[in-house]
Design a protein around this motif. Structure first.
Motif, PDB file in Angstrom:
ATOM      1  N   THR A   1     -10.179 -26.088   5.119  1.00  0.00           N
ATOM      2  CA  THR A   1     -10.356 -24.793   4.458  1.00  0.00           C
ATOM      3  C   THR A   1      -9.020 -24.295   3.881  1.00  0.00           C
ATOM      4  N   ILE A   2      -9.082 -23.730   2.677  1.00  0.00           N
ATOM      5  CA  ILE A   2      -7.932 -23.083   2.054  1.00  0.00           C
ATOM      6  C   ILE A   2      -8.324 -21.641   1.734  1.00  0.00           C
ATOM      7  N   GLN A   3      -7.608 -20.701   2.302  1.00  0.00           N
ATOM      8  CA  GLN A   3      -7.861 -19.283   2.045  1.00  0.00           C
ATOM      9  C   GLN A   3      -6.960 -18.800   0.920  1.00  0.00           C
ATOM     10  N   ALA A   4      -7.528 -18.044  -0.003  1.00  0.00           N
ATOM     11  CA  ALA A   4      -6.756 -17.404  -1.078  1.00  0.00           C
ATOM     12  C   ALA A   4      -6.763 -15.901  -0.825  1.00  0.00           C
ATOM     13  N   LYS A   5      -5.612 -15.372  -0.414  1.00  0.00           N
ATOM     14  CA  LYS A   5      -5.493 -13.944  -0.113  1.00  0.00           C
ATOM     15  C   LYS A   5      -4.753 -13.237  -1.242  1.00  0.00           C
ATOM     16  N   GLN A   6      -4.925 -11.913  -1.262  1.00  0.00           N
ATOM     17  CA  GLN A   6      -4.171 -11.066  -2.199  1.00  0.00           C
ATOM     18  C   GLN A   6      -4.313 -11.546  -3.641  1.00  0.00           C
ATOM     19  N   ILE A   7      -5.536 -11.931  -4.031  1.00  0.00           N
ATOM     20  CA  ILE A   7      -5.769 -12.368  -5.406  1.00  0.00           C
ATOM     21  C   ILE A   7      -5.612 -11.183  -6.350  1.00  0.00           C
ATOM     22  N   GLN A   8      -4.810 -11.363  -7.379  1.00  0.00           N
ATOM     23  CA  GLN A   8      -4.604 -10.356  -8.413  1.00  0.00           C
ATOM     24  C   GLN A   8      -4.756 -11.027  -9.782  1.00  0.00           C
ATOM     25  N   VAL A   9      -5.651 -10.494 -10.606  1.00  0.00           N
ATOM     26  CA  VAL A   9      -5.858 -11.023 -11.948  1.00  0.00           C
ATOM     27  C   VAL A   9      -5.710  -9.882 -12.944  1.00  0.00           C
ATOM     28  N   SER A  10      -4.859 -10.091 -13.958  1.00  0.00           N
ATOM     29  CA  SER A  10      -4.642  -9.053 -14.968  1.00  0.00           C
ATOM     30  C   SER A  10      -4.036  -9.686 -16.210  1.00  0.00           C
ATOM     31  N   GLU A  11      -4.548  -9.292 -17.381  1.00  0.00           N
ATOM     32  CA  GLU A  11      -4.013  -9.726 -18.674  1.00  0.00           C
ATOM     33  C   GLU A  11      -3.923 -11.241 -18.781  1.00  0.00           C
ATOM     34  N   GLY A  12      -4.930 -11.915 -18.266  1.00  0.00           N
ATOM     35  CA  GLY A  12      -4.987 -13.370 -18.392  1.00  0.00           C
ATOM     36  C   GLY A  12      -4.133 -14.134 -17.407  1.00  0.00           C
ATOM     37  N   LYS A  13      -3.465 -13.434 -16.497  1.00  0.00           N
ATOM     38  CA  LYS A  13      -2.607 -14.094 -15.521  1.00  0.00           C
ATOM     39  C   LYS A  13      -3.104 -13.805 -14.110  1.00  0.00           C
ATOM     40  N   PHE A  14      -2.730 -14.667 -13.172  1.00  0.00           N
ATOM     41  CA  PHE A  14      -3.166 -14.483 -11.794  1.00  0.00           C
ATOM     42  C   PHE A  14      -2.020 -14.780 -10.837  1.00  0.00           C
ATOM     43  N   ASN A  15      -2.129 -14.239  -9.639  1.00  0.00           N
ATOM     44  CA  ASN A  15      -1.264 -14.643  -8.537  1.00  0.00           C
ATOM     45  C   ASN A  15      -2.039 -14.478  -7.240  1.00  0.00           C
ATOM     46  N   THR A  16      -1.704 -15.315  -6.273  1.00  0.00           N
ATOM     47  CA  THR A  16      -2.409 -15.294  -4.996  1.00  0.00           C
ATOM     48  C   THR A  16      -1.553 -15.958  -3.932  1.00  0.00           C
ATOM     49  N   LEU A  17      -1.960 -15.783  -2.698  1.00  0.00           N
ATOM     50  CA  LEU A  17      -1.318 -16.435  -1.564  1.00  0.00           C
ATOM     51  C   LEU A  17      -2.311 -17.434  -0.988  1.00  0.00           C
ATOM     52  N   LEU A  18      -1.983 -18.732  -1.061  1.00  0.00           N
ATOM     53  CA  LEU A  18      -2.856 -19.781  -0.536  1.00  0.00           C
ATOM     54  C   LEU A  18      -2.437 -20.137   0.889  1.00  0.00           C
ATOM     55  N   ILE A  19      -3.443 -20.255   1.770  1.00  0.00           N
ATOM     56  CA  ILE A  19      -3.179 -20.589   3.172  1.00  0.00           C
ATOM     57  C   ILE A  19      -4.057 -21.777   3.558  1.00  0.00           C
ATOM     58  N   PRO A  20      -3.544 -23.006   3.423  1.00  0.00           N
ATOM     59  CA  PRO A  20      -4.311 -24.160   3.908  1.00  0.00           C
ATOM     60  C   PRO A  20      -4.366 -24.147   5.434  1.00  0.00           C
ATOM     61  N   GLN A  21      -5.537 -24.477   5.971  1.00  0.00           N
ATOM     62  CA  GLN A  21      -5.756 -24.406   7.414  1.00  0.00           C
ATOM     63  C   GLN A  21      -6.294 -25.737   7.926  1.00  0.00           C
ATOM     64  N   LYS A  22      -5.408 -26.508   8.576  1.00  0.00           N
ATOM     65  CA  LYS A  22      -5.787 -27.803   9.164  1.00  0.00           C
ATOM     66  C   LYS A  22      -6.512 -28.683   8.153  1.00  0.00           C
ATOM     67  N   VAL A  23      -5.936 -28.812   6.966  1.00  0.00           N
ATOM     68  CA  VAL A  23      -6.517 -29.643   5.914  1.00  0.00           C
ATOM     69  C   VAL A  23      -6.179 -31.107   6.195  1.00  0.00           C
ATOM     70  N   LYS A  24      -7.195 -31.961   6.278  1.00  0.00           N
ATOM     71  CA  LYS A  24      -7.004 -33.374   6.598  1.00  0.00           C
ATOM     72  C   LYS A  24      -6.537 -34.129   5.358  1.00  0.00           C
ATOM     73  N   LEU A  25      -5.319 -34.657   5.420  1.00  0.00           N
ATOM     74  CA  LEU A  25      -4.708 -35.275   4.252  1.00  0.00           C
ATOM     75  C   LEU A  25      -5.336 -36.611   3.886  1.00  0.00           C
ATOM     76  N   ALA A  26      -5.926 -37.304   4.852  1.00  0.00           N
ATOM     77  CA  ALA A  26      -6.537 -38.600   4.559  1.00  0.00           C
ATOM     78  C   ALA A  26      -7.680 -38.476   3.556  1.00  0.00           C
ATOM     79  N   GLY A  27      -8.253 -37.275   3.421  1.00  0.00           N
ATOM     80  CA  GLY A  27      -9.319 -37.063   2.450  1.00  0.00           C
ATOM     81  C   GLY A  27      -8.832 -37.086   1.016  1.00  0.00           C
ATOM     82  N   PHE A  28      -7.525 -36.969   0.812  1.00  0.00           N
ATOM     83  CA  PHE A  28      -6.953 -37.012  -0.534  1.00  0.00           C
ATOM     84  C   PHE A  28      -6.350 -38.373  -0.858  1.00  0.00           C
ATOM     85  N   SER A  29      -5.888 -39.097   0.167  1.00  0.00           N
ATOM     86  CA  SER A  29      -5.299 -40.422  -0.033  1.00  0.00           C
ATOM     87  C   SER A  29      -5.367 -41.207   1.269  1.00  0.00           C
TER      88      SER A  29
END
Length: 211
Positions: A48-76
């Motif tokens: 799971t990856i949580q995206a907190k404090q999402i802010q979108v304005s004038e075509g731009k965005f910013n957020t805080l991503l918090i990966p939680q025990k993401v299993k890396l073998a699933g990507f490689s």
């Protein structure tokens, strides 16, 4: 929103998105009239990856991503262990790619990464072109410097070392496993059986295939 397929936005990923967003504005091709705030959860088979404090304005965005025990073998298949951390990300809505976003934060690899086979923490900045490693630390290991990535290889299931186009790192390491170093040696020597640990202090420059 609930259970939106991630593959609609990122074809390489499989999973669902659940979000709580306050949205105002209209959908235009430029996406510059949308304003939004809230949070979201990206549920992948790897974790799971949580995206907190999402802010979108004038075509731009910013957020805080918090990966939680993401299993890396699933990507490689060359990666092991789990990933945690906190990453601040910003960019433009109509041009989402690694080359167009900015990111900074901290990552924790509970089984290390590549040559480092022990828990590793890294503090980094990403400017769309280069990964500045402010500090990477593990038991008997420290590094800092700059890494350039080869995006042509990022979508392939190959050794993650080939993603790295160029490195310029200052490293202090004790007890590196010789078998994992994969040093370029003449063919007759490569046939010999060898093992053990090596200590290193200095700079590493070039590609991992030809350091």
């Amino acid at each position: 929103t609930r259970d939106i397929n991630v593959s609609r936005f990122v074809p390489q990923l499989q999973g669902k998105v659940n979000s709580t967003l306050r949205v105002a504005g209209g959908l235009t091709p430029a996406l510059n009239t949308i304003n939004a705030q809230g949070e979201a959860f990206l549920h992948l088979k790897q974790g799971t990856i949580q995206a907190k404090q999402i802010q979108v304005s004038e075509g731009k965005f910013n957020t805080l991503l918090i990966p939680q025990k993401v299993k890396l073998a699933g990507f490689s298949p060359f990666l092991t262990g789990e990933l945690d951390g906190r990453i601040k990300v910003s960019g433009a809505l109509n041009e989402l790619s690694p080359q167009t976003i900015l990111a900074q934060g901290n990552l924790n690899f509970n089984e290390g990464l590549s040559l480092i086979d022990r828990p590793l923490t890294a503090q980094f900045d990403w400017n769309g072109e280069k990964l500045a490693i402010k500090q990477a630390k593990a038991r008997n290991f420290k590094a800092q410097g700059v890494v350039e990535l080869d995006f042509a290889n990022l979508s392939r299931q190959i050794n993650p070392n080939t993603f790295i186009k160029n490195v310029n790192l200052t490293v202090k390491a004790d007890g590196l496993n010789l078998h994992k170093l994969a040093l370029p040696v003449p063919a007759p020597i490569a046939q010999l059986k060898y093992g053990g640990l090596i200590d290193f202090k200095g700079k590493i420059q070039g590609s991992l295939q030809a350091p």
